[in-house]
Design an enzyme around this catalytic site. Structure first.
Site, short mmCIF file in Angstrom:
data_model
loop_
_atom_site.label_atom_id
_atom_site.label_comp_id
_atom_site.label_asym_id
_atom_site.label_seq_id
_atom_site.Cartn_x
_atom_site.Cartn_y
_atom_site.Cartn_z
N ARG A 29 1.04 -1.31 0.11
CA ARG A 29 -0.03 0.03 0.18
C ARG A 29 0.95 1.32 0.12
O ARG A 29 1.92 1.37 0.59
CB ARG A 29 -0.90 0.10 1.24
CG ARG A 29 -2.02 -1.02 1.36
CD ARG A 29 -2.96 -0.53 0.10
NE ARG A 29 -4.51 -1.25 -0.01
CZ ARG A 29 -4.27 -2.52 -0.73
NH1 ARG A 29 -3.68 -2.57 -1.74
NH2 ARG A 29 -5.77 -3.24 -0.65
N HIS A 71 -1.32 0.51 -9.57
CA HIS A 71 -2.16 -0.55 -8.78
C HIS A 71 -2.65 -1.49 -9.70
O HIS A 71 -4.12 -1.90 -9.52
CB HIS A 71 -3.15 0.33 -7.89
CG HIS A 71 -3.29 -0.28 -6.64
ND1 HIS A 71 -3.72 -0.01 -5.46
CD2 HIS A 71 -3.23 -1.73 -6.49
CE1 HIS A 71 -4.15 -0.93 -4.45
NE2 HIS A 71 -3.83 -2.02 -5.18
P1 NDP Z 1 -0.97 -11.70 4.08
O1 NDP Z 1 -1.72 -11.64 5.28
O2 NDP Z 1 -0.54 -13.09 3.62
O3 NDP Z 1 0.63 -11.16 4.33
C1 NDP Z 1 0.82 -9.89 5.18
C2 NDP Z 1 2.26 -9.70 5.54
O4 NDP Z 1 2.62 -8.52 6.13
C3 NDP Z 1 2.50 -10.87 6.65
O5 NDP Z 1 3.69 -11.70 6.25
C4 NDP Z 1 2.83 -10.12 7.84
O6 NDP Z 1 3.85 -10.76 8.65
C5 NDP Z 1 3.35 -8.68 7.33
N1 NDP Z 1 3.21 -7.82 8.09
C6 NDP Z 1 2.30 -7.40 8.91
N2 NDP Z 1 2.70 -6.42 9.98
C7 NDP Z 1 4.08 -6.34 9.71
C8 NDP Z 1 5.06 -5.50 10.26
N3 NDP Z 1 5.03 -4.67 10.99
N4 NDP Z 1 6.27 -5.52 9.53
C9 NDP Z 1 6.62 -6.42 8.58
N5 NDP Z 1 5.47 -7.15 8.12
C10 NDP Z 1 4.51 -7.32 8.49
O7 NDP Z 1 -1.55 -10.87 2.80
P2 NDP Z 1 -1.27 -10.95 1.30
O8 NDP Z 1 0.22 -11.54 1.03
O9 NDP Z 1 -2.38 -11.71 0.76
O10 NDP Z 1 -1.33 -9.52 0.98
C11 NDP Z 1 -0.47 -8.47 1.44
C12 NDP Z 1 -1.00 -7.13 1.19
O11 NDP Z 1 -0.64 -6.84 -0.25
C13 NDP Z 1 -2.29 -6.73 1.30
O12 NDP Z 1 -2.66 -6.42 2.74
C14 NDP Z 1 -2.40 -5.71 0.16
O13 NDP Z 1 -2.29 -4.36 1.00
C15 NDP Z 1 -1.46 -5.90 -0.73
N6 NDP Z 1 -1.84 -6.18 -2.14
C16 NDP Z 1 -1.63 -5.53 -3.20
C17 NDP Z 1 -1.94 -5.85 -4.63
C18 NDP Z 1 -1.72 -4.80 -5.66
O14 NDP Z 1 -2.44 -4.89 -6.56
N7 NDP Z 1 -0.38 -4.18 -5.51
C19 NDP Z 1 -2.74 -6.97 -4.70
C20 NDP Z 1 -3.00 -7.66 -3.48
C21 NDP Z 1 -2.65 -7.47 -2.26
P3 NDP Z 1 3.27 -11.47 10.03
O15 NDP Z 1 2.83 -12.67 9.66
O16 NDP Z 1 4.77 -11.67 10.53
O17 NDP Z 1 2.65 -10.55 10.74
C1 DGY Z 2 -5.91 -5.84 -2.98
O1 DGY Z 2 -6.54 -6.84 -3.33
O2 DGY Z 2 -5.79 -5.43 -1.63
C2 DGY Z 2 -5.37 -5.05 -4.04
O3 DGY Z 2 -4.69 -4.02 -3.64
C3 DGY Z 2 -6.10 -5.10 -5.23
O4 DGY Z 2 -6.46 -6.40 -5.94
#
Ligand code: NDP
Ligand code: DGY
Length: 329
Positions: A246, A294
């Site tokens: 984000r 995005h």
């Molecule tokens: P997950 O919940 O699987 O992964 C999120 C990760 O964030 C976890 O590994 C978690 O680590 C980590 N995290 C949380 N707090 C912290 C912190 N303080 N420091 C470092 N790491 C932290 O979610 P997804 O992988 O499915 O998605 C991740 C994000 O990607 C979404 O929330 C969204 O914002 C973004 N996204 C963007 C897209 C785009 O189009 N660009 C598409 C899809 C998603 P831990 O488990 O150790 O807490």
């Molecule tokens: C999400 O799903 O959070 C992305 O940012 C868009 O797919």
């Protein structure tokens, strides 16, 4: 599904959604759908009006769903289904207080987003947009030994901030490029990191030792503004920074300084603050900054599946049955 008064339940969709989702809602025949019938975001006033009396709300990441929206919806609201995996746009505490269920779209977009993130990393590190531009503008005069050189993944150290579903999928995809070390940071170490020889390290270590840094964590109060002046000052001068989580995880003024002063080599951003990024934004004047609109999950099939899943989540919430992907909080 009918209300006590024998009427269909009302749902409000804040945007046109992929047809796969609409088909599911129509075929179910359990709700009366009203929709912001546009590909552009609903205005706040129209959102507040549209949601009135709704039993279900299907929203996008660009809709801020806070106490004001929940109050406007009123006590009927049973379910919020977001067409995204990220849910930082939802006021979770307020939603929880009101006993409203939440559906989201994890997993189904992981591959598409990881693929795009790796594409962005390579495009940024190997300067693809600059190269394409030079071909078009006549800047390509000859093959030159040091022209448009960049950085390669082979033998490098890659740091993934947030080795969750998407972070892990990114790690799996970069390892075959010959990456030597895969560092990751987050709140806890992960057993599954062994598959990519991932080393769990403190954030500072990751930042100072990585050649490539990929941010794939969720946006939380702890990660907001995490990539700031202090962060960039610890990076290598040859370091490449990529963010597909984000926009507000990054302090963009500090990133601009780091890129324009040569503190870091380059940055690739799929997410920014705000979105869209104004066309006169300073980051867009830099050759070493690649900005995408995005599009992490933007493949036809992924968006279709997200549409279907968000519709199924909505129906599950309306009918009080299982939702295929319910957020637990
Ligand atoms: P997950 O919940 O699987 O992964 C999120 C990760 O964030 C976890 O590994 C978690 O680590 C980590 N995290 C949380 N707090 C912290 C912190 N303080 N420091 C470092 N790491 C932290 O979610 P997804 O992988 O499915 O998605 C991740 C994000 O990607 C979404 O929330 C969204 O914002 C973004 N996204 C963007 C897209 C785009 O189009 N660009 C598409 C899809 C998603 P831990 O488990 O150790 O807490
Ligand atoms: C999400 O799903 O959070 C992305 O940012 C868009 O797919």
């Amino acid at each position: 599904m009918q209300t006590a008064a024998g009427k269909l339940m009302k749902v409000f969709l804040t945007r046109r959604i992929p047809p796969e989702g609409m088909k599911i809602l129509s075929a179910a025949g359990v709700c009366e759908v009203s929709q912001w019938d546009s590909d552009e975001p609903v205005q706040r006033a129209d959102l507040l009006k549209g949601v009135q009396g709704a039993h279900g709300l299907l929203c996008l990441l660009s809709d801020k769903i806070d106490a004001e929206v929940l109050d406007a919806a009123g006590p009927n609201l049973k379910v919020i289904s977001t067409l995204s995996v990220g849910y930082d746009h939802l006021a979770i505490d307020e939603i929880k207080k009101r006993g409203i269920r939440v559906g989201y779209t994890p997993d189904v977009l992981t591959d598409a987003t990881a693929e795009l993130t790796v594409a962005l990393l390579l495009a940024t590190a190997r300067r693809l947009p600059e190269g394409v531009e030079e071909v078009k503008n006549g800047g390509w005069s000859s093959w030159k030994p040091l022209w448009l050189c960049g950085y390669g993944l082979s033998g490098s150290t890659v740091g993934v901030i947030g080795l969750g579903r998407i972070g892990m999928a990114i790690a799996r995809r970069v390892m075959p490029f010959g990456v030597k070390r895969l560092l990751y940071s987050g709140r806890t170490a992960k057993d599954y990191a062994a598959e990519v020889n991932g080393e769990y390290v403190p954030l500072d270590t990751l930042v100072s030792e990585s050649d490539f840094i990929v941010v794939s964590c969720s946006l939380t109060p702890e990660t907001q503004g995490m990539c700031d002046k202090a962060f960039f000052s610890k990076m290598k001068n040859t370091g490449v920074f990529v963010n597909s989580s984000r926009g507000t995880v990054v302090n963009q003024e500090d990133l601009y300084e780091a890129l324009s002063s040569g503190q870091i080599a380059s940055a690739g951003l799929d997410v920014t603050t705000p979105e869209p990024l104004p066309t006169n934004h300073p980051l867009l004047t830099l050759k070493n900054c690649v900005v995408l609109p995005h599009i992490g999950s933007a493949t036809y099939s992924t968006r279709g599946i997200m549409g279907a899943l968000s519709a199924q989540n909505l129906l599950g919430g309306l009918q009080g049955t299982d939702m295929p992907s319910e957020l637990t909080f």
